[in-house]
Design a protein around this motif. Structure first.
Motif, PDB file in Angstrom:
ATOM      1  N   ILE A 192       0.835  -1.201   0.000  1.00  0.00           N
ATOM      2  CA  ILE A 192       0.000   0.000   0.000  1.00  0.00           C
ATOM      3  C   ILE A 192       0.870   1.251   0.000  1.00  0.00           C
ATOM      4  O   ILE A 192       0.601   2.219  -0.720  1.00  0.00           O
ATOM      5  CB  ILE A 192      -0.943  -0.015   1.223  1.00  0.00           C
ATOM      6  N   GLN A 193       1.940   1.249   0.787  1.00  0.00           N
ATOM      7  CA  GLN A 193       2.810   2.419   0.868  1.00  0.00           C
ATOM      8  C   GLN A 193       3.466   2.710  -0.478  1.00  0.00           C
ATOM      9  O   GLN A 193       3.481   3.861  -0.935  1.00  0.00           O
ATOM     10  CB  GLN A 193       3.879   2.199   1.940  1.00  0.00           C
ATOM     11  N   VAL A 194       4.014   1.678  -1.121  1.00  0.00           N
ATOM     12  CA  VAL A 194       4.680   1.875  -2.407  1.00  0.00           C
ATOM     13  C   VAL A 194       3.690   2.392  -3.449  1.00  0.00           C
ATOM     14  O   VAL A 194       3.995   3.311  -4.228  1.00  0.00           O
ATOM     15  CB  VAL A 194       5.341   0.562  -2.871  1.00  0.00           C
ATOM     16  N   GLU A 195       2.482   1.836  -3.461  1.00  0.00           N
ATOM     17  CA  GLU A 195       1.488   2.269  -4.450  1.00  0.00           C
ATOM     18  C   GLU A 195       0.975   3.675  -4.153  1.00  0.00           C
ATOM     19  O   GLU A 195       0.739   4.469  -5.072  1.00  0.00           O
ATOM     20  CB  GLU A 195       0.344   1.261  -4.502  1.00  0.00           C
ATOM     21  N   ALA A 196       0.814   4.012  -2.868  1.00  0.00           N
ATOM     22  CA  ALA A 196       0.373   5.362  -2.518  1.00  0.00           C
ATOM     23  C   ALA A 196       1.416   6.398  -2.922  1.00  0.00           C
ATOM     24  O   ALA A 196       1.092   7.464  -3.452  1.00  0.00           O
ATOM     25  CB  ALA A 196       0.087   5.447  -1.019  1.00  0.00           C
ATOM     26  N   GLN A 197       2.679   6.082  -2.686  1.00  0.00           N
ATOM     27  CA  GLN A 197       3.750   7.014  -3.051  1.00  0.00           C
ATOM     28  C   GLN A 197       3.881   7.159  -4.560  1.00  0.00           C
ATOM     29  O   GLN A 197       4.278   8.214  -5.056  1.00  0.00           O
ATOM     30  CB  GLN A 197       5.070   6.525  -2.450  1.00  0.00           C
ATOM     31  N   ALA A 198       3.531   6.098  -5.289  1.00  0.00           N
ATOM     32  CA  ALA A 198       3.632   6.144  -6.751  1.00  0.00           C
ATOM     33  C   ALA A 198       2.522   6.980  -7.380  1.00  0.00           C
ATOM     34  O   ALA A 198       2.597   7.318  -8.566  1.00  0.00           O
ATOM     35  CB  ALA A 198       3.593   4.725  -7.320  1.00  0.00           C
ATOM     36  N   GLY A 199       1.509   7.328  -6.596  1.00  0.00           N
ATOM     37  CA  GLY A 199       0.387   8.087  -7.136  1.00  0.00           C
ATOM     38  C   GLY A 199       0.720   9.519  -7.490  1.00  0.00           C
ATOM     39  O   GLY A 199      -0.024  10.172  -8.223  1.00  0.00           O
ATOM     40  N   GLY A 200       1.821  10.039  -6.945  1.00  0.00           N
ATOM     41  CA  GLY A 200       2.272  11.365  -7.325  1.00  0.00           C
ATOM     42  C   GLY A 200       1.767  12.494  -6.453  1.00  0.00           C
ATOM     43  O   GLY A 200       2.263  13.616  -6.535  1.00  0.00           O
ATOM     44  N   SER A 201       0.789  12.230  -5.601  1.00  0.00           N
ATOM     45  CA  SER A 201       0.268  13.263  -4.702  1.00  0.00           C
ATOM     46  C   SER A 201       0.854  13.080  -3.302  1.00  0.00           C
ATOM     47  O   SER A 201       1.295  11.986  -2.936  1.00  0.00           O
ATOM     48  CB  SER A 201      -1.263  13.180  -4.621  1.00  0.00           C
ATOM     49  N   ALA A 202       0.815  14.157  -2.524  1.00  0.00           N
ATOM     50  CA  ALA A 202       1.276  14.068  -1.145  1.00  0.00           C
ATOM     51  C   ALA A 202       0.360  13.128  -0.364  1.00  0.00           C
ATOM     52  O   ALA A 202      -0.865  13.168  -0.515  1.00  0.00           O
ATOM     53  CB  ALA A 202       1.282  15.450  -0.506  1.00  0.00           C
ATOM     54  N   VAL A 203       0.949  12.281   0.466  1.00  0.00           N
ATOM     55  CA  VAL A 203       0.150  11.330   1.243  1.00  0.00           C
ATOM     56  C   VAL A 203      -0.351  12.007   2.523  1.00  0.00           C
ATOM     57  O   VAL A 203       0.239  12.975   3.002  1.00  0.00           O
ATOM     58  CB  VAL A 203       0.953  10.065   1.590  1.00  0.00           C
ATOM     59  N   VAL A 204      -1.433  11.479   3.058  1.00  0.00           N
ATOM     60  CA  VAL A 204      -2.041  12.005   4.287  1.00  0.00           C
ATOM     61  C   VAL A 204      -1.702  11.063   5.435  1.00  0.00           C
ATOM     62  O   VAL A 204      -1.937   9.853   5.348  1.00  0.00           O
ATOM     63  CB  VAL A 204      -3.571  12.110   4.137  1.00  0.00           C
ATOM     64  N   LEU A 205      -1.156  11.607   6.514  1.00  0.00           N
ATOM     65  CA  LEU A 205      -0.854  10.815   7.705  1.00  0.00           C
ATOM     66  C   LEU A 205      -1.837  11.186   8.803  1.00  0.00           C
ATOM     67  O   LEU A 205      -1.972  12.367   9.150  1.00  0.00           O
ATOM     68  CB  LEU A 205       0.574  11.080   8.183  1.00  0.00           C
ATOM     69  N   PRO A 206      -2.555  10.200   9.390  1.00  0.00           N
ATOM     70  CA  PRO A 206      -3.496  10.500  10.473  1.00  0.00           C
ATOM     71  C   PRO A 206      -2.765  11.063  11.692  1.00  0.00           C
ATOM     72  O   PRO A 206      -1.548  10.949  11.828  1.00  0.00           O
ATOM     73  CB  PRO A 206      -4.120   9.140  10.784  1.00  0.00           C
ATOM     74  N   ASP A 207      -3.527  11.650  12.585  1.00  0.00           N
ATOM     75  CA  ASP A 207      -2.988  12.170  13.836  1.00  0.00           C
ATOM     76  C   ASP A 207      -2.307  11.033  14.614  1.00  0.00           C
ATOM     77  O   ASP A 207      -2.849   9.933  14.700  1.00  0.00           O
ATOM     78  CB  ASP A 207      -4.122  12.771  14.678  1.00  0.00           C
TER      79      ASP A 207
END
Length: 253
Positions: A192-207
């Motif tokens: 999931i992390q690799v695919e999220a980073q490959a999306g090109g947008s900034a990722v969202v980290l929960p509190d």
């Protein structure tokens, strides 16, 4: 009369063979070059590990190799053991009484995240099981140096999972089933992390407070009952064994 010691070893052999087949089924293998070990009961500190040279899809209960903490085969066997498997696994089995099973992989996504400076990020509910619960061990070359064992064990500490930087993933468990399920979800979190980073947008980290609360839920550390670890793992493991009975029933042989 049936010897209970023999019966228990057979049960554990089948459980470990099942894990090997499941790792193969879910494509977390690296040909013959990773390893999973399971401690046997008794004062002799023996454990089971894969015969070096066999693909995980070839592993059965009977061809697993029983070795001691010095890497010596306990029973006659035509197989040898991966030296790196002995170095890593014997160190952890010796240091952690709760580490009945030690599972190590070189999966594509696991290696990718193990090469990232920030390690595993809490990007999804799956990864939050491991929030603040991942150990990290810096790369020292192929694990053939006995001197590395102490540093490996010190870095692991009491954590349930570890990222071997520039190398791969490692999980421990009180059973082979628990070690496998931890690896299944740790590897999925890496995917999931690799695919999220490959999306090109900034990722969202929960509190962070939410991340820690969710980790406690998923590890059965709250008063809530829906995510109690033992119940969930037992149900999932039973389902996985039914899968193996359909696709690879010879693991029991």
């Amino acid at each position: 009369m049936t010897d209970p010691t023999v019966e228990e070893e057979l049960r554990l052999r089948r459980e470990l063979a099942a894990v090997y087949r499941l790792v193969a089924h879910f494509r977390m293998t690296d040909l013959i070059f990773t390893h999973i070990s399971l401690r046997l009961p008794g004062p002799d500190h023996h454990f089971l590990i894969n015969p070096y040279g066999l693909l995980f899809e070839e592993i059965t209960a009977s061809n697993l190799v029983k070795i001691d903490l010095d890497g010596n085969a306990v029973d006659p066997t035509p197989h040898r053991v991966n030296p790196a498997g002995f170095v890593i696994h014997s160190a952890i089995h010796k240091a952690r009484s709760d580490a009945q099973c030690v599972l190590h992989t070189h999966s594509r996504s696991g290696c990718a995240v193990a090469a990232q400076s920030d390690g595993l990020l809490p990007l999804n509910q799956i990864s939050m099981e491991f929030y603040n619960r991942v150990a990290y061990h810096d790369y020292e070359g192929v694990a053939l140096n006995l001197d590395e064992q102490k540093r490996l064990v010190d870095d692991l500490g009491t954590h349930p999972v570890m990222m071997l930087r520039n190398h791969g993933l490692l999980t421990v468990g009180s059973s082979a089933a628990q070690a496998f399920l931890r690896m299944y979800y740790l590897d999925k979190a890496c995917q999931i992390q690799v695919e999220a980073q490959a999306g090109g947008s900034a990722v969202v980290l929960p509190d962070p407070t939410v991340c820690e609360y969710t980790a406690r839920q998923l590890n059965g550390e709250t008063d809530e009952s829906d995510y109690q670890d033992d119940d969930a793992y037992d149900l999932a493991w039973a389902a996985l064994l039914r899968l193996l009975e359909r696709v690879a029933p010879d693991y029991r042989d």
